[in-house]
Design a protein around this motif. Structure first.
Motif, short mmCIF file in Angstrom:
data_model
loop_
_atom_site.label_atom_id
_atom_site.label_comp_id
_atom_site.label_asym_id
_atom_site.label_seq_id
_atom_site.Cartn_x
_atom_site.Cartn_y
_atom_site.Cartn_z
N ARG A 200 0.81 -1.21 0.00
CA ARG A 200 0.00 0.00 0.00
C ARG A 200 0.85 1.27 0.00
N VAL B 173 0.43 4.10 -3.01
CA VAL B 173 0.19 5.55 -2.86
C VAL B 173 1.25 6.34 -3.62
N PRO C 208 -7.21 11.86 -6.62
CA PRO C 208 -6.86 11.84 -5.21
C PRO C 208 -5.88 12.96 -4.88
N TRP D 5 1.59 6.34 2.76
CA TRP D 5 0.32 5.70 3.06
C TRP D 5 -0.32 6.35 4.29
N HIS E 263 -1.92 9.56 3.24
CA HIS E 263 -3.11 9.22 2.48
C HIS E 263 -4.28 8.93 3.42
N GLN E 264 -4.03 8.13 4.45
CA GLN E 264 -5.07 7.80 5.41
C GLN E 264 -5.51 9.02 6.21
N ALA F 221 -7.81 11.10 4.07
CA ALA F 221 -9.12 10.47 3.96
C ALA F 221 -9.92 10.65 5.24
N THR G 245 -12.84 3.53 2.72
CA THR G 245 -13.29 3.20 1.37
C THR G 245 -13.43 4.48 0.55
N PRO G 246 -12.32 5.14 0.25
CA PRO G 246 -12.41 6.34 -0.57
C PRO G 246 -12.77 5.97 -2.01
N TRP H 15 -11.84 7.85 -4.72
CA TRP H 15 -11.00 8.62 -5.62
C TRP H 15 -10.72 7.85 -6.90
N ARG I 118 -6.82 4.56 -6.18
CA ARG I 118 -6.80 4.19 -4.76
C ARG I 118 -6.21 2.78 -4.59
N ASN J 173 -6.97 -0.48 -3.45
CA ASN J 173 -8.30 -1.02 -3.20
C ASN J 173 -8.43 -1.46 -1.75
#
Length: 383
Positions: free
Chosen positions: A148, A152, A199, A205, A208-209, A212, A226-227, A229, A232, A234
């Motif tokens: 992940r 990102v 995004p 990461w 990113h979180q 969100a 569960t964005p 964008w 992402r 998944n």
């Protein structure tokens, strides 16, 4: 990059990654050409043949087909034919037709009927009348990328290519019987939502979180985990998911876009592994470029990720192929992609084809008929 760049991160081991595709379709009445809420019945019938590779959608007038992970363009084409074919046959058996368009060409007044699902009800409570015309059909491509953090960082490199992806796949000029003047009205509908579209650039990461979670706290996003964008990692699968595209009429075009995106993900992930952070284009710039791509499609000018200046979309497509050619060559996919661009040069994008059918036939009804025919042929069925 210099030889002293950081060692590659885990997650991209040199093997050609698998790809998977999700296609969303409308269901239309063959007499009135209006969308109809036959999704549950069509999915139940198609599932007898392909199991959970078909599923219901937010709107009852839609269905989704998806492939398992595939290693080659040929394997992907075969799976798409199998799933599309099952949906085409099931729709016919239920007295309706499958239609590959990003928006409904013809639709009765009022919002489309939606499925009874807690997430859909939460969306209605949160976004209210914004959901009234949120019946749109997309193409989603998944590229295997289980790390992940790397996903990102790879997405940072892909962000400025999103406008070109919208332009290549534009297939929704009509909405409720009207030519909107846009190549992808689906992209315009999505752009109204604060949590859809490109995004944000994120350096990790964790960032990113954090972004969100902050957006979800404003209630502009339903769930930080569960964005929705356009790019992402998944939430449930070990993939980087690309979600910017309209569903396409031609199955060969869908295959070509999928292998092109696999090559782009591989190329961008390799750059990220070498420590290249990618240019942090401002969100306003990328969203503006996506808007222009939605308006003009293949025939217009687009955003050059290297300079930020406008260039003809065809030139940008050549630039993209040059960037990812080593990955295309290694996978044996160059012919798929050059074939796509040859078809676009000869026929235009899906929006141009829809407009030509409207001009040469009985208006929107003729568009629906030709879309149904193209969709059925993509599933291996006669028209």
């Amino acid at each position: 990059m210099s030889d002293s760049a950081p060692a590659p991160r885990p997650g991209l081991d040199g093997r050609i990654p698998t790809i998977g595709v999700e296609e969303e379709f409308f269901l239309v009445d063959p007499r009135t050409r209006l969308i109809v809420p036959a999704g549950p019945a069509v999915v139940a019938r198609a599932a007898r043949e392909v199991g959970d590779l078909v599923t219901k959608e937010f709107a009852l007038c839609q269905v989704e087909g998806r492939t398992p992970p595939c290693r080659s363009a040929g394997e992907l084409r075969g799976e798409l034919e199998r799933v599309r074919g099952a949906l085409v046959a099931a729709a016919r058996a239920e007295g309706v037709r499958l239609c590959a368009s990003g928006t409904a060409v013809l639709q009765e007044a009022g919002p489309a009927q939606v499925a009874d699902h807690p997430r859909y009800e939460a969306g209605r409570q949160q976004y209210r009348s914004m959901m009234d015309d949120f019946a749109i059909s997309a193409l989603h491509v998944h590229v295997h990328l289980p790390d992940r953090e790397l996903a990102v960082l790879t997405a940072n490199h892909l962000r400025p290519w999103l406008p070109l992806l919208i332009a290549l796949t534009a297939n929704s000029p009509h909405h409720r019987g009207t030519d909107t003047g846009y190549a992808s009205w689906r992209a315009v509908i999505r752009s109204r939502f604060p949590c859809l579209g490109p995004p944000p650039y994120a350096a990790s990461w964790r960032e990113h979180q954090r972004l969100a979670e902050t957006i979800a706290d404003t209630e502009a996003m339903l769930d930080a985990n569960t964005p929705f964008w356009d790019l992402r990692p998944n939430p449930r699968l070990p993939t980087l998911e690309i979600r910017a595209m309209d569903v396409m009429q031609d199955l060969d075009d869908t295959v070509a876009v999928a292998v092109l995106l696999r090559a782009l993900v591989r190329t961008c992930a390799a750059r990220a592994q070498r420590g290249d952070p990618g240019r942090a284009w401002e969100g306003e710039v990328v969203r503006a470029a996506c808007w222009r791509a939605a308006r003009d499609g293949w025939s217009g000018a687009g955003f050059d990720p290297a300079t930020g200046r406008s260039r003809p979309v065809g030139e940008l497509a050549d630039q993209l192929v040059a960037l990812v050619r080593p990955a295309l060559d290694e996978a044996g996919d160059l012919g798929e992609v050059t074939g796509l661009f040859s078809r676009l040069a000869a026929l235009g994008d899906g929006a141009a084809r829809q407009r030509s059918w409207a001009a040469g036939g009985a208006g929107p009804s003729a568009v629906v008929d030709r879309l149904v025919l193209a969709t059925a042929r993509g599933g291996g069925a006669p028209g």
